[in-house]
Design an enzyme around this catalytic site. Structure first.
Site, short mmCIF file in Angstrom:
data_model
loop_
_atom_site.label_atom_id
_atom_site.label_comp_id
_atom_site.label_asym_id
_atom_site.label_seq_id
_atom_site.Cartn_x
_atom_site.Cartn_y
_atom_site.Cartn_z
N HIS A 1 0.86 -1.19 0.00
CA HIS A 1 0.00 0.00 0.00
C HIS A 1 0.89 1.23 0.00
CE1 HIS A 1 -3.21 2.78 1.14
NE2 HIS A 1 -4.04 1.82 0.73
N ASP B 1 -7.88 -5.39 0.02
CA ASP B 1 -8.35 -6.31 -1.03
C ASP B 1 -7.98 -7.76 -0.77
OD1 ASP B 1 -7.60 -3.58 -3.02
OD2 ASP B 1 -9.61 -4.44 -2.88
#
Ligand code: SDX
Length: 428
Positions: A306, A363
């Protein structure tokens, strides 16, 4: 800390003011940089660039903190109410009962689509990507909602927000029904937001969908965890388009397109495809990890890493715990969950991932829950968009209401040819 930054460039020293956030983040205001030095900053991917000041969502990537209007997301887990969180994100405060009821009624009153819109679904070829349909149909919705598209008053904005949030759910369900050749289910005003979506997705003429409260809670939680995430790629796209004073529908339709990318919201599909390829014997978890570390492999461990979180993505932790609860309540055993856990264990003990601070993101586990809820794989990113809709709406409004808001127009460093003359064809 001083209240200014000092920059020396080309023998000239200038002072740049600082902007400090309520959580202590420090930004160097470079609004006057080019005028005073002739230079611009250079920050591909904007990893070091603040595009705006915002009061909606706070993320501390080092500590794994995510708060909506100051409330930690963990505090929504035990009573998940997506609409309540959507109102918090859009309006800034948790709704009072009367406000919640008013908005609920507006969602119910606006769940249907104009009958003319149904013919649009017939125009898409079978196998059309649901995100392409979603983006197209949101712009088509604008054609029926033109008087709702550029709200000036809070009341009219609430109407626009209710229409978009309610109809995006119906569009998603109808695109699924159309892709399967199934009849459309009209929304049921007696059902709440998530239950109505599941009804529109799965009810059959001979067998209405029975809304299971545990499934409804799980879907509320999944949508809450996707509701906003400060200036991510798709939200920045919504702000970019909105900065040109394009209407709300056009702005969120553009956000859908950005979210579609596999590096962004499309990752929830890519994670399941990766886990499935392991389950079918194509790849071993260890081979996945090895490939992910090879730059030239073109393979990434989807659902990992991320830009902001250099610690656990708090959403991923909540979703991982929710997997056990939801699958247990549904009596579902999903081998992909065990594979996901194995991949996580391998990665978190591998220096490549540890050194780069690569952790599971939102996710990595969300798809396991969506599968358990019966959502088809090609609808996973659409579910992300439904969840992110209040964030896009709230961020668009915050920008729309910011006095003196300017059109987004970044500069560049030109690296092309210097001046040269046109060469006639017979001399080339
Ligand atoms: C979302 O921004 C948001 O807030 C987004 C989001 C939201 O709520 O809106 O949180 C939702 O988009 C989550 C992210 C979903 N995407 C994926 O899961 C795709 C896989 N992840 C990566 O592609 C990547 O981690 C990104 C896109 C998420 C972040 O990319 P960055 O910040 O540009 O990081 P990078 O590509 O510069 O990576 C830094 C290093 C590189 O190695 P080195 O060049 O330093 O040797 O880490 C490596 C990368 O190769 N790396 C990975 C990796 N992610 C980063 N290596 C293998 N597998 C990965 N998943």
């Amino acid at each position: 800390m001083a209240d200014k930054a000092t920059l020396t460039l080309g023998g000239k020293t200038i002072e740049l003011p600082l902007i400090v956030g309520t959580e202590g983040e420090v930004g160097i205001d470079i609004s006057k940089l080019r005028a005073e030095t002739g230079a611009i900053t250079f920050d591909p991917g904007y990893g070091n660039t603040g595009s705006c000041a915002s009061a909606i969502t706070f993320i501390d990537g080092e500590k794994g903190i995510l708060r909506y209007r100051g409330i930690p997301i963990e505090q929504f887990v035990n009573h998940p109410d997506f609409i309540e969180v959507a109102m918090l994100i859009i309006n800034g405060e948790l709704p009072k009962r009367a406000d919640r009821e008013r908005f609920r009624d507006k969602l119910a009153d606006n769940a249907h689509l104009h009958e003319g819109m149904k013919h649009h679904f017939d125009g898409f070829p079978s196998g059309a990507p649901p995100m392409a349909i979603l983006s197209a149909m949101i712009n088509a919705l604008f054609c029926y909602d033109q008087n709702f598209s550029d709200p000036e008053s809070d009341e009219s904005f609430e109407d626009s927000a209710a229409r978009l949030m309610s109809k995006v759910r119906t569009i998603a369900a109808y695109s699924y029904r159309s892709s399967k050749g199934l009849p459309y289910n009209y929304p049921d005003p007696k059902l709440l937001y998530c239950g109505n979506f599941l009804h529109m997705m799965f009810s059959m003429p001979h067998r209405p969908y029975e809304v299971d409260p545990d499934i409804e809670d799980a879907l509320n939680l999944v949508l809450i965890l996707h509701a906003d995430h400060e200036q991510n790629c798709s939200t920045s796209t919504v702000r970019m388009v909105g900065s040109a004073q394009a209407n709300l529908y056009a702005s969120v339709a553009a956000g859908v397109c950005a979210l579609w990318g596999p590096l962004h919201g499309g990752a929830n599909v890519a994670v399941i495809e990766m886990l499935e390829s392991i389950r079918k014997g194509g790849l071993k978890p260890e081979e996945c990890i090895k490939l992910a570390k090879q730059k030239d492999s073109g393979f990434r461990l989807m659902g990992f890493g991320h830009r902001v979180y250099k610690n656990f993505d708090p959403r991923s932790r909540i979703l991982k715990n929710a997997c056990d609860k939801v699958l247990g309540k549904l009596g579902v055993k999903d081998p992909l969950l065990d594979i996901a856990r194995k991949l996580e264990e391998l990665a978190l003990n591998d220096p490549y991932f540890v050194d780069r601070k690569l952790y599971p993101n939102v996710d990595f586990y969300s798809g396991i829950i969506l599968r358990a809820l019966g959502i088809p794989l090609d609808m996973f990113t659409v579910m992300f968009a439904i969840g992110r809709m209040p964030g896009w709406i709230g961020q668009w409004k915050e920008q729309h209401d910011t006095p003196g808001g300017r059109i987004y127009r970044p500069r560049q460093i030109y690296t092309g040819p210097t001046i040269r003359d046109y060469v006639p064809m017979d001399k080339r």
